[in-house]
Design a protein around this motif. Structure first.
Motif, PDB file in Angstrom:
ATOM      1  N   GLN A  97      -3.105  13.280  -1.250  1.00 12.69           N
ATOM      2  CA  GLN A  97      -4.346  12.721  -1.800  1.00 12.69           C
ATOM      3  C   GLN A  97      -5.030  11.778  -0.802  1.00 12.69           C
ATOM      4  O   GLN A  97      -6.258  11.715  -0.744  1.00 12.69           O
ATOM      5  N   SER A  98      -4.231  11.058  -0.033  1.00 10.52           N
ATOM      6  CA  SER A  98      -4.776  10.069   0.902  1.00 10.52           C
ATOM      7  C   SER A  98      -5.268  10.694   2.197  1.00 10.52           C
ATOM      8  O   SER A  98      -6.116  10.113   2.884  1.00 10.52           O
ATOM      9  N   SER A  99      -4.732  11.852   2.552  1.00  8.39           N
ATOM     10  CA  SER A  99      -5.045  12.500   3.829  1.00  8.39           C
ATOM     11  C   SER A  99      -6.554  12.656   4.024  1.00  8.39           C
ATOM     12  O   SER A  99      -7.258  13.184   3.165  1.00  8.39           O
ATOM     13  N   GLY A 100      -7.048  12.135   5.154  1.00  4.33           N
ATOM     14  CA  GLY A 100      -8.462  12.258   5.485  1.00  4.33           C
ATOM     15  C   GLY A 100      -9.371  11.304   4.747  1.00  4.33           C
ATOM     16  O   GLY A 100     -10.600  11.406   4.869  1.00  4.33           O
ATOM     17  N   HIS A 101      -8.812  10.347   4.009  1.00  8.38           N
ATOM     18  CA  HIS A 101      -9.619   9.441   3.190  1.00  8.38           C
ATOM     19  C   HIS A 101      -9.367   7.973   3.565  1.00  8.38           C
ATOM     20  O   HIS A 101      -8.346   7.634   4.163  1.00  8.38           O
ATOM     21  N   ARG A 102     -10.307   7.126   3.145  1.00  2.00           N
ATOM     22  CA  ARG A 102     -10.118   5.679   3.224  1.00  2.00           C
ATOM     23  C   ARG A 102      -9.523   5.224   1.896  1.00  2.00           C
ATOM     24  O   ARG A 102     -10.073   5.492   0.833  1.00  2.00           O
ATOM     25  N   VAL A 103      -8.391   4.561   1.984  1.00  2.00           N
ATOM     26  CA  VAL A 103      -7.691   4.067   0.795  1.00  2.00           C
ATOM     27  C   VAL A 103      -7.761   2.544   0.799  1.00  2.00           C
ATOM     28  O   VAL A 103      -7.473   1.900   1.815  1.00  2.00           O
ATOM     29  N   LEU A 104      -8.160   1.966  -0.336  1.00  2.00           N
ATOM     30  CA  LEU A 104      -8.279   0.520  -0.459  1.00  2.00           C
ATOM     31  C   LEU A 104      -6.988  -0.048  -1.049  1.00  2.00           C
ATOM     32  O   LEU A 104      -6.586   0.331  -2.161  1.00  2.00           O
ATOM     33  N   PHE A 105      -6.346  -0.925  -0.290  1.00  2.00           N
ATOM     34  CA  PHE A 105      -5.149  -1.608  -0.772  1.00  2.00           C
ATOM     35  C   PHE A 105      -5.539  -2.999  -1.246  1.00  2.00           C
ATOM     36  O   PHE A 105      -6.202  -3.751  -0.524  1.00  2.00           O
ATOM     37  N   LEU A 106      -5.136  -3.321  -2.464  1.00  2.70           N
ATOM     38  CA  LEU A 106      -5.464  -4.603  -3.092  1.00  2.70           C
ATOM     39  C   LEU A 106      -4.163  -5.351  -3.351  1.00  2.70           C
ATOM     40  O   LEU A 106      -3.302  -4.874  -4.091  1.00  2.70           O
ATOM     41  N   THR A 107      -4.028  -6.513  -2.722  1.00  2.00           N
ATOM     42  CA  THR A 107      -2.804  -7.299  -2.856  1.00  2.00           C
ATOM     43  C   THR A 107      -3.109  -8.590  -3.588  1.00  2.00           C
ATOM     44  O   THR A 107      -3.874  -9.423  -3.095  1.00  2.00           O
ATOM     45  N   ASN A 127      -8.471  -2.072   3.928  1.00  2.00           N
ATOM     46  CA  ASN A 127      -8.766  -0.641   3.973  1.00  2.00           C
ATOM     47  C   ASN A 127      -7.910   0.066   5.010  1.00  2.00           C
ATOM     48  O   ASN A 127      -7.734  -0.419   6.131  1.00  2.00           O
ATOM     49  N   VAL A 128      -7.397   1.220   4.618  1.00  2.00           N
ATOM     50  CA  VAL A 128      -6.623   2.070   5.519  1.00  2.00           C
ATOM     51  C   VAL A 128      -7.306   3.431   5.587  1.00  2.00           C
ATOM     52  O   VAL A 128      -7.572   4.048   4.547  1.00  2.00           O
ATOM     53  N   GLY A 158       6.554   0.286  10.053  1.00  2.00           N
ATOM     54  CA  GLY A 158       7.408   1.278  10.688  1.00  2.00           C
ATOM     55  C   GLY A 158       6.596   2.450  11.210  1.00  2.00           C
ATOM     56  O   GLY A 158       5.494   2.300  11.743  1.00  2.00           O
ATOM     57  N   LEU A 159       7.131   3.663  11.009  1.00  2.00           N
ATOM     58  CA  LEU A 159       6.473   4.869  11.507  1.00  2.00           C
ATOM     59  C   LEU A 159       5.201   5.203  10.728  1.00  2.00           C
ATOM     60  O   LEU A 159       4.424   6.069  11.135  1.00  2.00           O
ATOM     61  N   GLY A 160       4.972   4.493   9.640  1.00  2.00           N
ATOM     62  CA  GLY A 160       3.756   4.718   8.865  1.00  2.00           C
ATOM     63  C   GLY A 160       2.481   4.529   9.665  1.00  2.00           C
ATOM     64  O   GLY A 160       1.434   5.088   9.318  1.00  2.00           O
ATOM     65  N   ASP A 165      -5.921   6.599  11.080  1.00  2.00           N
ATOM     66  CA  ASP A 165      -6.974   6.565  12.098  1.00  2.00           C
ATOM     67  C   ASP A 165      -7.392   5.135  12.396  1.00  2.00           C
ATOM     68  O   ASP A 165      -7.724   4.802  13.530  1.00  2.00           O
ATOM     69  N   ALA A 166      -7.410   4.283  11.363  1.00  2.00           N
ATOM     70  CA  ALA A 166      -7.881   2.907  11.557  1.00  2.00           C
ATOM     71  C   ALA A 166      -7.403   2.032  10.415  1.00  2.00           C
ATOM     72  O   ALA A 166      -7.145   2.511   9.296  1.00  2.00           O
ATOM     73  N   LEU A 167      -7.295   0.725  10.706  1.00  2.00           N
ATOM     74  CA  LEU A 167      -6.975  -0.294   9.718  1.00  2.00           C
ATOM     75  C   LEU A 167      -8.111  -1.307   9.720  1.00  2.00           C
ATOM     76  O   LEU A 167      -8.558  -1.730  10.782  1.00  2.00           O
ATOM     77  N   GLU A 168      -8.574  -1.703   8.535  1.00  2.00           N
ATOM     78  CA  GLU A 168      -9.740  -2.572   8.442  1.00  2.00           C
ATOM     79  C   GLU A 168      -9.486  -3.665   7.413  1.00  2.00           C
ATOM     80  O   GLU A 168      -9.362  -3.393   6.225  1.00  2.00           O
ATOM     81  N   GLY A 169      -9.378  -4.911   7.881  1.00  2.00           N
ATOM     82  CA  GLY A 169      -9.175  -5.998   6.943  1.00  2.00           C
ATOM     83  C   GLY A 169      -8.863  -7.301   7.642  1.00  2.00           C
ATOM     84  O   GLY A 169      -8.708  -7.352   8.859  1.00  2.00           O
ATOM     85  N   ARG A 170      -8.771  -8.373   6.850  1.00  2.00           N
ATOM     86  CA  ARG A 170      -8.581  -9.705   7.404  1.00  2.00           C
ATOM     87  C   ARG A 170      -7.141  -9.953   7.817  1.00  2.00           C
ATOM     88  O   ARG A 170      -6.886 -10.598   8.838  1.00  2.00           O
ATOM     89  N   ASP A 171      -6.195  -9.462   7.052  1.00  2.00           N
ATOM     90  CA  ASP A 171      -4.803  -9.829   7.265  1.00  2.00           C
ATOM     91  C   ASP A 171      -3.908  -8.607   7.100  1.00  2.00           C
ATOM     92  O   ASP A 171      -3.640  -8.169   5.975  1.00  2.00           O
TER      93      ASP A 171
END
Length: 205
Positions: A97-107, A127-128, A158-160, A165-171
Motif C-alpha cells: 500500500q505504501s509503495s510509490g506513495h507519501r505516507v504521513l507518520f504522526l507521533t 512524511n516518508v 535499520g535496513l528500512g 526516496d525521501a524523508l521530510e520532517g523536523r525530527d
C-alpha cells in the motif's frame, strides 16, 4: 516546578534507546491501554490521545513522577491508518500500500505530572516518501528485519532506509517513535535542561 523522576510509559526498546540519548536518568513501565481508534477519529487525534492515555495509565502507580507517553500512527494519502502489522502477511500488505506513495507518520507525545495532573502534549508529523517496491524487495526486507511491531512495517534506523526516496520532517527521531526535539522543549519549559544537566564538572587545576 520541582523536578521529579522521569518515567517512560513504554516497553519499546526503540523508545528507550532514544530517550537514553538525552542523558537523563529514567525508568520504564508498560502501560495497559486500549489502542483501538474511535469511530471517525483522525490519525492526529488518535496518536495524541493514545500518548496521553499511556501517561495517565501509570499515574496512580508512579506518583511523584513526570511520565512520558508516546504513540505513533501512519496514514496513507487516502487517510486510512496503518497500525502495527503483527505478522508477515499484514506487513506485506502495508508495504504494498505504501509503495510509490507519501505516507504521513504522526507521533503523539505527552508529558504528565502524576501528582498535579499537569499535562503537555502534541502531535509531531513526519512524511516518508516510499520508492516503488517490488514484491521481491518487500519480502526480502521483511524477512531480514521482521518489523512486525512497528507502525508502517519498517525500522528506519535499520535496513528500512532502503525503502525510501525521501524523508521530510523536523525530527527524524519521531519516525522511530519518540520526538526528542519536542520532548527537549517540553522538559526545558518544565525546568529541566538536558544539556545543562549533562555538563561535565570543570577540571581542577
Amino acid at each position: 516546578m520541582t523536578r521529579k523522576p522521569l518515567l517512560l510509559a513504554s516497553s519499546s526498546p526503540y523508545r528507550k534507546a532514544l530517550l537514553d540519548r538525552l542523558g537523563l536518568p529514567f525508568t520504564c513501565a508498560s502501560p495497559d491501554i486500549d489502542e483501538s481508534p474511535e469511530p471517525g477519529e483522525s490519525g492526529e487525534s488518535l496518536a495524541t490521545r493514545l500518548s496521553e492515555n499511556k501517561a495517565r495509565a501509570l499515574a496512580d502507580r508512579y506518583p511523584n513522577h513526570w511520565i512520558i507517553g508516546s504513540d505513533q500512527v501512519a496514514c496513507l494519502p487516502d487517510g486510512s491508518v496503518l497500525s502495527k502489522p503483527g505478522n508477515h502477511q499484514r506487513a506485506t500488505n502495508q508495504l504494498r500500500q505504501s509503495s510509490g506513495h507519501r505516507v504521513l507518520f504522526l507521533t503523539g507525545l505527552a508529558l504528565l505530572d502524576a501528582d498535579s495532573g499537569k499535562l503537555e502534549s502534541l502531535c509531531e508529523p513526519y512524511n516518508v516518501r516510499f520508492r516503488d517496491l517490488t514484491d521481491e524487495e518487500i519480502d526480502a526486507y521483511l524477512l531480514h528485519e521482521k518489523p512486525y511491531d512497528c507502525a508502517g512495517s519498517f525500522k528506519m534506523e535499520g535496513l528500512g532506509i532502503t525503502l525510501f526516496d525521501a524523508l521530510e520532517g523536523r525530527d527524524p527521531n519521531s519516525l522511530v517513535g519518540l520526538p526528542l526535539i519536542a520532548l527537549n522543549d517540553m522538559l526545558r519549559r518544565w525546568g529541566r535542561n538536558p544539556l545543562l544537566e549533562n555538563r561535565p564538572e570543570p577540571e581542577r587545576s
